[in-house]
Design a protein around this motif. Structure first.
Motif, PDB file in Angstrom:
ATOM      1  N   TRP A 109       0.702  -1.305   0.012  1.00 56.69           N
ATOM      2  CA  TRP A 109       0.004   0.029   0.012  1.00 56.69           C
ATOM      3  C   TRP A 109       0.906   1.160  -0.183  1.00 56.69           C
ATOM      4  N   GLU A 110       2.044   1.477   0.972  1.00 60.30           N
ATOM      5  CA  GLU A 110       2.949   2.536   0.853  1.00 60.30           C
ATOM      6  C   GLU A 110       3.456   2.614  -0.569  1.00 60.30           C
ATOM      7  N   ASN A 111       4.051   1.712  -1.155  1.00 58.50           N
ATOM      8  CA  ASN A 111       4.553   1.702  -2.489  1.00 58.50           C
ATOM      9  C   ASN A 111       3.752   2.015  -3.356  1.00 58.50           C
ATOM     10  N   GLU A 112       2.512   1.710  -3.375  1.00 66.24           N
ATOM     11  CA  GLU A 112       1.331   2.327  -4.429  1.00 66.24           C
ATOM     12  C   GLU A 112       1.179   3.681  -4.195  1.00 66.24           C
ATOM     13  N   ARG A 113       1.200   4.100  -2.880  1.00 63.03           N
ATOM     14  CA  ARG A 113       0.532   5.567  -2.442  1.00 63.03           C
ATOM     15  C   ARG A 113       1.737   6.527  -2.875  1.00 63.03           C
ATOM     16  N   LEU A 114       3.100   6.125  -2.442  1.00 62.60           N
ATOM     17  CA  LEU A 114       4.053   7.183  -2.560  1.00 62.60           C
ATOM     18  C   LEU A 114       5.470   6.729  -3.074  1.00 62.60           C
ATOM     19  N   LEU A 120      11.105   4.353  -5.760  1.00 64.76           N
ATOM     20  CA  LEU A 120      11.606   3.235  -4.732  1.00 64.76           C
ATOM     21  C   LEU A 120      10.676   2.309  -4.519  1.00 64.76           C
ATOM     22  N   ASN A 121      11.078   0.999  -4.173  1.00 61.51           N
ATOM     23  CA  ASN A 121      10.264   0.003  -3.934  1.00 61.51           C
ATOM     24  C   ASN A 121      10.617  -0.703  -2.547  1.00 61.51           C
ATOM     25  N   TRP A 122       9.612  -0.673  -1.603  1.00 63.38           N
ATOM     26  CA  TRP A 122       9.990  -1.310  -0.306  1.00 63.38           C
ATOM     27  C   TRP A 122       9.346  -2.886  -0.325  1.00 63.38           C
ATOM     28  N   SER A 123      10.338  -4.007   0.327  1.00 64.14           N
ATOM     29  CA  SER A 123       9.790  -5.099   0.253  1.00 64.14           C
ATOM     30  C   SER A 123      10.235  -5.905   1.591  1.00 64.14           C
ATOM     31  N   LEU A 124       9.822  -6.964   2.152  1.00 64.97           N
ATOM     32  CA  LEU A 124      10.173  -7.732   3.148  1.00 64.97           C
ATOM     33  C   LEU A 124      10.765  -8.967   2.685  1.00 64.97           C
ATOM     34  N   ARG A 125      11.904  -9.241   2.808  1.00 67.08           N
ATOM     35  CA  ARG A 125      12.811 -10.563   2.330  1.00 67.08           C
ATOM     36  C   ARG A 125      13.329 -11.210   3.432  1.00 67.08           C
ATOM     37  N   LYS A 126      13.624 -12.359   3.197  1.00 70.15           N
ATOM     38  CA  LYS A 126      14.257 -13.474   3.825  1.00 70.15           C
ATOM     39  C   LYS A 126      16.106 -13.253   3.850  1.00 70.15           C
ATOM     40  N   GLN A 127      16.655 -13.241   4.843  1.00 72.98           N
ATOM     41  CA  GLN A 127      18.247 -13.059   4.662  1.00 72.98           C
ATOM     42  C   GLN A 127      18.677 -14.234   5.722  1.00 72.98           C
ATOM     43  N   TYR A 128      19.557 -15.261   5.046  1.00 71.09           N
ATOM     44  CA  TYR A 128      20.069 -15.915   5.992  1.00 71.09           C
ATOM     45  C   TYR A 128      21.346 -15.591   6.762  1.00 71.09           C
ATOM     46  N   THR A 129      21.620 -15.602   7.898  1.00 71.24           N
ATOM     47  CA  THR A 129      22.511 -15.116   8.549  1.00 71.24           C
ATOM     48  C   THR A 129      23.437 -16.149   9.277  1.00 71.24           C
ATOM     49  N   GLY A 130      24.624 -16.437   8.856  1.00 71.58           N
ATOM     50  CA  GLY A 130      25.551 -17.324   9.296  1.00 71.58           C
ATOM     51  C   GLY A 130      25.329 -18.855   8.581  1.00 71.58           C
ATOM     52  N   SER A 131      24.326 -19.550   9.138  1.00 73.70           N
ATOM     53  CA  SER A 131      24.163 -20.897   8.380  1.00 73.70           C
ATOM     54  C   SER A 131      22.674 -20.884   7.706  1.00 73.70           C
ATOM     55  N   PRO A 132      22.429 -21.726   7.150  1.00 74.72           N
ATOM     56  CA  PRO A 132      20.985 -21.734   6.319  1.00 74.72           C
ATOM     57  C   PRO A 132      19.989 -22.037   7.207  1.00 74.72           C
ATOM     58  N   ALA A 133      20.366 -22.547   8.422  1.00 68.54           N
ATOM     59  CA  ALA A 133      19.198 -22.516   9.603  1.00 68.54           C
ATOM     60  C   ALA A 133      18.630 -21.421  10.298  1.00 68.54           C
ATOM     61  N   MET A 134      19.696 -20.350  10.104  1.00 66.53           N
ATOM     62  CA  MET A 134      19.394 -18.987  10.867  1.00 66.53           C
ATOM     63  C   MET A 134      18.707 -18.014   9.681  1.00 66.53           C
ATOM     64  N   LEU A 135      17.553 -17.563  10.005  1.00 66.86           N
ATOM     65  CA  LEU A 135      16.640 -16.793   9.083  1.00 66.86           C
ATOM     66  C   LEU A 135      16.458 -15.599   9.633  1.00 66.86           C
ATOM     67  N   GLU A 136      16.313 -14.640   8.906  1.00 69.72           N
ATOM     68  CA  GLU A 136      15.817 -13.198   9.569  1.00 69.72           C
ATOM     69  C   GLU A 136      15.185 -12.619   8.369  1.00 69.72           C
ATOM     70  N   TYR A 137      14.215 -11.751   8.661  1.00 68.68           N
ATOM     71  CA  TYR A 137      13.406 -10.867   7.823  1.00 68.68           C
ATOM     72  C   TYR A 137      13.845  -9.401   7.976  1.00 68.68           C
ATOM     73  N   ILE A 138      14.156  -8.716   6.767  1.00 68.73           N
ATOM     74  CA  ILE A 138      14.805  -7.462   6.671  1.00 68.73           C
ATOM     75  C   ILE A 138      13.978  -6.750   5.808  1.00 68.73           C
ATOM     76  N   LEU A 139      13.911  -5.549   5.762  1.00 69.54           N
ATOM     77  CA  LEU A 139      13.195  -4.672   5.016  1.00 69.54           C
ATOM     78  C   LEU A 139      14.321  -4.128   3.673  1.00 69.54           C
ATOM     79  N   VAL A 140      14.025  -4.340   2.517  1.00 73.83           N
ATOM     80  CA  VAL A 140      14.810  -3.993   1.541  1.00 73.83           C
ATOM     81  C   VAL A 140      13.960  -2.797   0.840  1.00 73.83           C
ATOM     82  N   ILE A 141      14.840  -1.679   0.503  1.00 75.90           N
ATOM     83  CA  ILE A 141      14.470  -0.553  -0.084  1.00 75.90           C
ATOM     84  C   ILE A 141      15.231  -0.593  -1.586  1.00 75.90           C
TER      85      ILE A 141
END
Length: 153
Positions: A109-114, A120-141
């Protein structure tokens, strides 16, 4: 003139996306409980600091409402994990998935609005930290490439 050399001139259009990692104290199934409202220096001339902070505050408000409840369900699931053979963790997993869905819907909604209008395009993505078992979601612009009007089709 070689056609491929023309593409090399426009390589500056494809820039590295800006990533924003969570800085909260709870990470549950890869989702942290807060993101920093400090504007990254890379985006200083592209976006107003007030708009950036407003968007991150909206995301943080979703996380403030949902993460404590998800954490309680996770603790209850851990208490009964031996008796239920792991199925007691399913409510926590489902609630975390719903939280991610709400954040993705807000970002769309924010991408469409502004932000798409600003390139710019905002998204939420997975990022593996260290090993493949450790997963974190980050904001990507991501910075969307601006096509030149003088570039042939």
């Amino acid at each position: 003139m070689d056609f491929n050399s023309n593409y090399e001139e426009f390589d500056y259009l494809a820039q590295e996306p800006t990533t924003i990692k969570g800085n909260g104290n709870i990470v549950l199934h890869g989702v942290t409980n807060r993101f920093s409202t400090d504007l990254p220096p890379k985006l200083l001339s592209r976006i107003a600091p007030e708009e950036y902070k407003a968007t991150v505050r909206k995301i943080n408000s979703i996380l403030e409402k949902t993460i404590p409840r998800n954490f309680k369900w996770f603790l209850c699931g851990c208490l009964f994990i031996c008796c239920t053979l792991g199925t007691s963790l399913l409510p926590s997993i489902y609630l975390t998935k719903h939280t991610r869905w709400r954040i993705e819907r807000l970002l769309a909604w924010e991408n469409e609005r502004l932000y798409n209008k600003l390139g710019l395009n905002w998204s939420l993505r997975k990022q593996y930290t260290g090993s493949p078992a450790m997963l974190e979601y980050i904001l990507v612009i991501e910075i969307l490439p601006q096509l030149s009007l003088y570039w042939p089709d």
